[in-house]
Design an enzyme around this catalytic site. Structure first.
Site, mmCIF file in Angstrom:
data_model
loop_
_atom_site.group_PDB
_atom_site.id
_atom_site.type_symbol
_atom_site.label_atom_id
_atom_site.label_comp_id
_atom_site.label_asym_id
_atom_site.label_seq_id
_atom_site.Cartn_x
_atom_site.Cartn_y
_atom_site.Cartn_z
ATOM 1 N NE ARG A 88 -4.335 -0.381 2.339
ATOM 2 C CZ ARG A 88 -5.286 -1.523 2.514
ATOM 3 N NH1 ARG A 88 -4.743 -2.573 2.387
ATOM 4 N NH2 ARG A 88 -6.612 -1.102 2.470
ATOM 5 N NE ARG A 127 -16.674 -4.214 2.849
ATOM 6 C CZ ARG A 127 -15.479 -3.727 2.500
ATOM 7 N NH1 ARG A 127 -14.874 -4.350 1.215
ATOM 8 N NH2 ARG A 127 -14.744 -3.226 3.213
ATOM 9 N NE ARG A 160 -13.706 -3.830 6.517
ATOM 10 C CZ ARG A 160 -12.586 -4.027 5.565
ATOM 11 N NH1 ARG A 160 -12.530 -4.718 4.660
ATOM 12 N NH2 ARG A 160 -11.745 -2.941 5.676
ATOM 13 N NE ARG A 171 -11.460 1.611 4.520
ATOM 14 C CZ ARG A 171 -12.362 0.698 4.477
ATOM 15 N NH1 ARG A 171 -13.667 1.084 5.059
ATOM 16 N NH2 ARG A 171 -12.421 -0.344 3.969
HETATM 17 P P1 AMP Z 1 -8.674 -3.742 3.843
HETATM 18 O O1 AMP Z 1 -9.387 -4.947 4.284
HETATM 19 O O2 AMP Z 1 -7.427 -4.294 2.814
HETATM 20 O O3 AMP Z 1 -9.256 -2.661 3.514
HETATM 21 O O4 AMP Z 1 -7.646 -3.069 5.277
HETATM 22 C C1 AMP Z 1 -8.218 -2.698 6.543
HETATM 23 C C2 AMP Z 1 -7.216 -1.894 7.014
HETATM 24 O O5 AMP Z 1 -6.408 -2.607 7.492
HETATM 25 C C3 AMP Z 1 -6.738 -0.561 6.364
HETATM 26 O O6 AMP Z 1 -7.510 0.346 6.379
HETATM 27 C C4 AMP Z 1 -5.457 -0.199 7.186
HETATM 28 O O7 AMP Z 1 -5.777 0.235 8.142
HETATM 29 C C5 AMP Z 1 -5.015 -1.920 7.530
HETATM 30 N N1 AMP Z 1 -4.197 -2.413 6.635
HETATM 31 C C6 AMP Z 1 -4.333 -3.391 5.596
HETATM 32 N N2 AMP Z 1 -3.318 -3.663 4.876
HETATM 33 C C7 AMP Z 1 -2.578 -2.720 5.073
HETATM 34 C C8 AMP Z 1 -1.118 -2.641 4.637
HETATM 35 N N3 AMP Z 1 -0.577 -3.400 3.490
HETATM 36 N N4 AMP Z 1 -0.462 -1.538 5.093
HETATM 37 C C9 AMP Z 1 -0.915 -0.931 6.133
HETATM 38 N N5 AMP Z 1 -2.294 -0.919 6.707
HETATM 39 C C10 AMP Z 1 -2.935 -1.947 6.116
#
Ligand code: AMP
Length: 216
Positions: A88, A127, A160, A171
């Site tokens: 990311r 969602r 969520r 986000r």
């Molecule tokens: P996601 O389910 O991929 O939307 O991730 C949910 C949350 O997890 C994100 O908003 C971040 O806070 C954290 N997160 C997930 N993957 C990463 C990553 N590669 N780097 C930093 N934070 C992450």
């Protein structure tokens, strides 16, 4: 095959990664799922990550790189994997290159799903996720029973905590500021496949298969 599925939150990465994972028989590695599990179990990682996740901020790079290094070096990833939610940031992408070099493996494709912000906000606010099997539903499209039970397994559906309008806005901002630039990073490597993420799930899957040379 070694793949990254890429794009802003709510674009359908998890849904498509689950399908690809079954089709190609390779594990779906979602950093978001791993962090949510850690938060649920109140592990050291979970306690560290929670405050960032609640605000829609990124968990620090060193924490995330450590986790990914461990997973990718494990036995279950030895025949390939699909990364969802990682990298990311540029620092994460560079660290990932180094891990690939150390493991003597090669990234095949980065599949980028594209959907505009209005549609993303609509998808994320509607969602719902099953606590038991992890299936993802959309209140506007899927028929959800009144008792709020998962149509697939009967588990409880939940929203969520970061799928609320304020956090969603942040986000998306974080994606634009820190993550989107990776499209250039992978385009330069010549392995980026851009796919329109609007439409029927199965049609999008077909487009992905075609772009990476997989027969449907
Ligand atoms: P996601 O389910 O991929 O939307 O991730 C949910 C949350 O997890 C994100 O908003 C971040 O806070 C954290 N997160 C997930 N993957 C990463 C990553 N590669 N780097 C930093 N934070 C992450």
């Amino acid at each position: 095959m070694r793949l990254i599925i890429f794009g802003p939150p709510g674009v359908g990465k998890g849904t498509q990664a689950q399908i690809l994972s079954q089709k190609l028989n390779i594990p779906h590695i979602s950093t978001g799922d791993m962090l949510r599990e850690a938060v649920k179990n109140q592990t050291e990682l979970g306690l560290k990550a929670k405050s960032f996740m609640d605000k829609g901020e990124l968990v620090p790079d060193d924490v995330m790189i450590g986790i990914i290094k461990e997973v990718l070096s494990s036995e279950r990833c030895k025949n390939g994997f699909i990364l969802d939610g990682f990298p990311r940031t540029i620092a994460q992408a560079e660290a990932l290159d180094k891990i690939f070099e150390e493991l003597n493996i090669k990234l095949d494709y980065v599949i980028s799903l594209e959907v505009d912000d209005d549609e993303i906000i609509k998808r994320l606010t509607n969602r719902r996720v099953c606590k038991n099997c992890g299936a993802v539903f959309n209140l506007l499209i899927d028929k959800i029973p009144e008792d709020n039970k998962c149509p697939r397994c009967g588990g409880e559906l939940y929203q969520r905590s970061d799928d609320n309008p304020e956090v969603i806005k942040n986000r998306l901002k974080v994606y634009r500021e820190s993550t989107q630039i990776l499209l250039e990073y992978y385009a330069k490597k010549g392995i980026l496949k851009s796919i329109n993420g609007v439409g029927e799930i199965s049609d999008i899957t077909e487009k992905i298969y075609k772009s990476i040379g997989v027969r449907s």
